[in-house]
Design a protein around this motif. Sequence first.
Motif, PDB file in Angstrom:
ATOM      1  N   ARG A  37       0.870  -1.182   0.000  1.00  0.00           N
ATOM      2  CA  ARG A  37       0.000   0.000   0.000  1.00  0.00           C
ATOM      3  C   ARG A  37       0.905   1.230   0.000  1.00  0.00           C
ATOM      4  N   GLU A  38       0.613   2.159  -0.860  1.00  0.00           N
ATOM      5  CA  GLU A  38       1.487   3.316  -0.985  1.00  0.00           C
ATOM      6  C   GLU A  38       1.519   4.166   0.280  1.00  0.00           C
ATOM      7  N   LEU A  39       0.419   4.195   1.019  1.00  0.00           N
ATOM      8  CA  LEU A  39       0.359   5.029   2.215  1.00  0.00           C
ATOM      9  C   LEU A  39       0.287   4.193   3.489  1.00  0.00           C
ATOM     10  N   SER A  40       0.834   2.971   3.430  1.00  0.00           N
ATOM     11  CA  SER A  40       0.855   2.105   4.600  1.00  0.00           C
ATOM     12  C   SER A  40       2.134   1.282   4.569  1.00  0.00           C
ATOM     13  N   PHE A  41       2.747   1.052   5.738  1.00  0.00           N
ATOM     14  CA  PHE A  41       3.982   0.273   5.799  1.00  0.00           C
ATOM     15  C   PHE A  41       3.640  -1.210   5.970  1.00  0.00           C
ATOM     16  N   ASN A  42       3.187  -1.821   4.877  1.00  0.00           N
ATOM     17  CA  ASN A  42       2.911  -3.257   4.842  1.00  0.00           C
ATOM     18  C   ASN A  42       4.033  -4.034   4.161  1.00  0.00           C
ATOM     19  N   ASP A  43       5.151  -3.380   3.931  1.00  0.00           N
ATOM     20  CA  ASP A  43       6.256  -3.994   3.198  1.00  0.00           C
ATOM     21  C   ASP A  43       6.692  -5.341   3.775  1.00  0.00           C
ATOM     22  N   PRO A  44       6.753  -5.520   5.113  1.00  0.00           N
ATOM     23  CA  PRO A  44       7.172  -6.830   5.633  1.00  0.00           C
ATOM     24  C   PRO A  44       6.264  -7.977   5.191  1.00  0.00           C
ATOM     25  N   TYR A  45       4.962  -7.703   5.050  1.00  0.00           N
ATOM     26  CA  TYR A  45       4.048  -8.773   4.618  1.00  0.00           C
ATOM     27  C   TYR A  45       4.335  -9.196   3.183  1.00  0.00           C
ATOM     28  N   VAL A  46       4.748  -8.243   2.348  1.00  0.00           N
ATOM     29  CA  VAL A  46       5.084  -8.567   0.956  1.00  0.00           C
ATOM     30  C   VAL A  46       6.198  -9.617   0.916  1.00  0.00           C
ATOM     31  N   ASP A  47       7.178  -9.447   1.786  1.00  0.00           N
ATOM     32  CA  ASP A  47       8.356 -10.331   1.771  1.00  0.00           C
ATOM     33  C   ASP A  47       8.174 -11.603   2.599  1.00  0.00           C
ATOM     34  N   TYR A  48       7.417 -11.525   3.691  1.00  0.00           N
ATOM     35  CA  TYR A  48       7.430 -12.604   4.677  1.00  0.00           C
ATOM     36  C   TYR A  48       6.120 -13.393   4.801  1.00  0.00           C
ATOM     37  N   TYR A  49       4.984 -12.823   4.399  1.00  0.00           N
ATOM     38  CA  TYR A  49       3.708 -13.450   4.744  1.00  0.00           C
ATOM     39  C   TYR A  49       3.580 -14.872   4.197  1.00  0.00           C
ATOM     40  N   LEU A  50       3.993 -15.109   2.982  1.00  0.00           N
ATOM     41  CA  LEU A  50       3.811 -16.436   2.382  1.00  0.00           C
ATOM     42  C   LEU A  50       4.814 -17.454   2.906  1.00  0.00           C
ATOM     43  N   ARG A  51       6.085 -17.062   3.057  1.00  0.00           N
ATOM     44  CA  ARG A  51       7.151 -18.053   3.249  1.00  0.00           C
ATOM     45  C   ARG A  51       7.742 -18.119   4.656  1.00  0.00           C
ATOM     46  N   TYR A  52       7.559 -17.125   5.476  1.00  0.00           N
ATOM     47  CA  TYR A  52       8.144 -17.171   6.810  1.00  0.00           C
ATOM     48  C   TYR A  52       7.417 -18.220   7.656  1.00  0.00           C
ATOM     49  N   PRO A  53       8.144 -19.102   8.385  1.00  0.00           N
ATOM     50  CA  PRO A  53       7.505 -20.205   9.109  1.00  0.00           C
ATOM     51  C   PRO A  53       6.399 -19.779  10.072  1.00  0.00           C
ATOM     52  N   GLY A  54       6.531 -18.588  10.659  1.00  0.00           N
ATOM     53  CA  GLY A  54       5.505 -18.149  11.594  1.00  0.00           C
ATOM     54  C   GLY A  54       4.141 -17.957  10.966  1.00  0.00           C
ATOM     55  N   PHE A  55       4.114 -17.790   9.659  1.00  0.00           N
ATOM     56  CA  PHE A  55       2.850 -17.584   8.945  1.00  0.00           C
ATOM     57  C   PHE A  55       2.329 -18.877   8.303  1.00  0.00           C
ATOM     58  N   ARG A  56       2.894 -20.026   8.660  1.00  0.00           N
ATOM     59  CA  ARG A  56       2.545 -21.263   7.964  1.00  0.00           C
ATOM     60  C   ARG A  56       1.044 -21.543   7.934  1.00  0.00           C
ATOM     61  N   TYR A  57       0.384 -21.350   9.064  1.00  0.00           N
ATOM     62  CA  TYR A  57      -1.035 -21.690   9.119  1.00  0.00           C
ATOM     63  C   TYR A  57      -1.942 -20.473   9.055  1.00  0.00           C
ATOM     64  N   PHE A  58      -1.425 -19.409   8.457  1.00  0.00           N
ATOM     65  CA  PHE A  58      -2.279 -18.287   8.094  1.00  0.00           C
ATOM     66  C   PHE A  58      -2.845 -18.568   6.697  1.00  0.00           C
ATOM     67  N   PRO A  59      -4.040 -18.085   6.390  1.00  0.00           N
ATOM     68  CA  PRO A  59      -4.637 -18.407   5.088  1.00  0.00           C
ATOM     69  C   PRO A  59      -3.846 -17.815   3.931  1.00  0.00           C
ATOM     70  N   VAL A  60      -3.677 -18.578   2.884  1.00  0.00           N
ATOM     71  CA  VAL A  60      -2.999 -18.059   1.700  1.00  0.00           C
ATOM     72  C   VAL A  60      -3.890 -16.993   1.057  1.00  0.00           C
ATOM     73  N   VAL A  61      -3.275 -15.893   0.656  1.00  0.00           N
ATOM     74  CA  VAL A  61      -3.991 -14.816  -0.032  1.00  0.00           C
ATOM     75  C   VAL A  61      -3.192 -14.452  -1.282  1.00  0.00           C
ATOM     76  N   GLY A  62      -3.702 -13.490  -2.036  1.00  0.00           N
ATOM     77  CA  GLY A  62      -3.050 -13.153  -3.292  1.00  0.00           C
ATOM     78  C   GLY A  62      -3.240 -14.216  -4.345  1.00  0.00           C
ATOM     79  N   VAL A  63      -4.275 -15.032  -4.167  1.00  0.00           N
ATOM     80  CA  VAL A  63      -4.564 -16.141  -5.078  1.00  0.00           C
ATOM     81  C   VAL A  63      -5.847 -15.831  -5.851  1.00  0.00           C
TER      82      VAL A  63
END
Length: 417
Positions: free
Chosen positions: A134-160
Amino acid sequence: MNISKYLGLALVGACALSACNKGPRSATNPGKYSSTTGIEYNTDEGMKVSDYQGIPDGPGLVFIEGGRTVLGSAEEDVAMTHDNLERTVTLASFYMDEAEVANIHWLEYLHYVRKDSAEEFYMSALPDTTVWARELSFNDPYVDYYLRYPGFRYFPVVGVSWLQANDYCTWRTAKVNERLASDASDSGGGSRKGGLFGRKKNKGGDAAEGTSDDGGVKIAIENGNTLPNYRLPTEAEWEYAAQALIGTQETGNENQENKRIYPWDGRQVRNPYGKKKGQFLANFKRGRGDYAGIAGSLNDGAMITEQVFSYPPNDYGLYNMAGNVNEWVQDIYRPLSYEDVEDLNPFRRNGYLDPSEKYDKKGYQSLIDDHVRVYKGGSWRDVAYWLSPGTRRFMAEDSATATIGFRCAMINAGSNK
């Protein structure tokens, strides 16, 4: 030929014509002989009739007993779409994933796709992680980490997208049935190794019959040792499963004592009982700027998505049928689906009634065409209105957002229960 041999043949014939097997014929007890021709099954002349003990258990699935219900919005139509008015329908029993497909499941999919498919298809299967940007929100960590970081393993897949979700269902069907065919092969004394679709012919067992034209295992559905297709649920199935109205009928008749606004009892979005009294029952946006409550006493506890087994399940045992992420369903979107579709297993498919030419998409007077699909359930970014199972929205089938995921469904083959 002696007299004892004649008597033996006569007894065999009598047994065949009288259906020697005890008890009524059924799918699991078809008998040794045909009840119409008297010919013995599983011989050189007779038809092959495999042992069948019912549909195998599908990984991740929960049984949803079908029946009559009233579909449609139970909330005030604040969007003024009038696109889901109440009507009575009947749904056949089916199966549905107990939870949304999670990141770990999608990473498993990518693992096998990379092994068995072209690099081009692998790239097309990657979720769009930029949906978090988001241009006016600091969501950058989710772009890099949400899918592949182990802590997010059982979070729902999005961007599909809807199209990607369908590809996943196709892969999951093939992979699960490959395993079932392999199990049957092993139990039959043979062995089979190969890629996703099995590059080597089955040597034993009866879950597969040779190879298909592309070199993969050819599944023989007559054997009953494999599962029907995993797929996206229809809109009616999804809404019915979210309602979870089992146990709400009056004793001794078929009248329902109440109808739910949400996938739980009552008219509130908070837990009215026990130690968790007052806590929200789903992950949604409470109000402008309020995604989770205040520090020290977080309520739904999730600024974005939450793990797929969070929050209490509904009466069918399904998690997050309201909130967390919206979910794709099979149906193409039309405003009048509620009055056009059948009242038994309703479903809106492409190319029938209400053609897209009636909608002026080229003139920017409409967003509707044959490539927009329904999604339901509400998300972490939606207000409580969208948690009601009867609400519906749509989006292009090749689009994706950070608020839409999915779960799979499957028919209940060969049974009305």
